[in-house]
Design an enzyme around this catalytic site. Structure first.
Site, PDB file in Angstrom:
ATOM      1  N   ASP A 146      -1.151  13.901  14.247  1.00 14.06           N
ATOM      2  CA  ASP A 146      -1.999  14.411  13.034  1.00 14.06           C
ATOM      3  C   ASP A 146      -1.686  16.099  13.309  1.00 14.06           C
ATOM      4  O   ASP A 146      -1.839  16.527  14.229  1.00 14.06           O
ATOM      5  CB  ASP A 146      -3.266  13.857  13.056  1.00 14.06           C
ATOM      6  CG  ASP A 146      -3.749  14.257  11.682  1.00 14.06           C
ATOM      7  OD1 ASP A 146      -4.102  13.131  11.013  1.00 14.06           O
ATOM      8  OD2 ASP A 146      -3.918  15.309  11.249  1.00 14.06           O
ATOM      9  N   HIS A 177      -2.435   4.648   6.257  1.00 11.88           N
ATOM     10  CA  HIS A 177      -2.218   5.147   7.829  1.00 11.88           C
ATOM     11  C   HIS A 177      -3.480   4.751   8.286  1.00 11.88           C
ATOM     12  O   HIS A 177      -4.685   4.459   8.031  1.00 11.88           O
ATOM     13  CB  HIS A 177      -1.993   6.619   7.745  1.00 11.88           C
ATOM     14  CG  HIS A 177      -3.041   7.294   7.085  1.00 11.88           C
ATOM     15  ND1 HIS A 177      -2.998   7.381   5.623  1.00 11.88           N
ATOM     16  CD2 HIS A 177      -4.187   8.109   7.397  1.00 11.88           C
ATOM     17  CE1 HIS A 177      -4.063   8.378   5.271  1.00 11.88           C
ATOM     18  NE2 HIS A 177      -4.769   8.572   6.285  1.00 11.88           N
TER      19      HIS A 177
END
Ligand code: AMP
Length: 113
Positions: A30, A99
C-alpha cells in the site's frame, strides 16, 4: 467495468512494489501504509466491490483468501495480522477495484475506526 489505478498496476502502467503474483491475483505494498506491513491483494479481474461479486466468483474469492497466509508468511507476519475489506462509501472504500488489506507488524486494536 470501470478501470481504476489498480488496473494500471496490474498492467504495469504505474509502478508498485509487487510482492506476489499469479494468474488470478496480484499483491503489492500500500502506498500509504497504516501499519509497518500493509499489503493489498487484488483479483486481476475487475470487480468494483465486494457487493458486486456473484456465485461465479466463488473460486476466485477462495483463491484470494488462500493467497493471504502465503503472503503473510513471506512478509514475516508470524505473530498475526489483520485482514480487511472496505466495501462502499460507509465502509471507507476509496478505490473501486476489490481489494483485501493485510495489515501487520504492530498490535491491532478493536473496534476499528
Ligand atoms: P480502500 O480505502 O479500502 O479503498 O483502500 C485503498 C487503498 O489503496 C488505500 O489504502 C490506499 O493507500 C491504496 N492505494 C491507492 N493508490 C495506490 C497506489 N498507487 N499504490 C498502492 N496503493 C495505493
Amino acid at each position: 467495468m470501470s478501470e481504476t489505478i489498480f488496473t494500471k498496476i496490474i498492467d504495469r502502467e504505474i509502478p508498485a512494489t509487487i510482492v506476489y503474483e499469479d494468474d488470478l491475483a496480484i499483491a503489492f505494498k500500500d502506498i500509504n501504509p497504516q501499519a509497518p506491513t500493509h499489503i493489498l491483494v487484488i483479483p486481476k479481474k475487475v470487480i468494483a466491490k465486494l457487493d458486486d461479486v456473484t456465485p461465479s466468483d466463488q473460486a476466485l474469492l477462495g483463491h484470494l483468501l488462500l493467497c493471504i497466509p502465503k503472503i503473510a508468511q513471506e512478509q514475516g507476519l508470524s505473530d498475526g495480522y489483520r485482514v480487511v475489506i472496505n466495501n462502499g462509501e460507509l465502509g471507507g472504500q476509496t478505490v473501486y477495484h476489490l481489494h483485501i488489506h493485510i495489515l501487520g507488524g504492530r498490535q491491532m486494536t478493536w473496534p476499528p475506526g
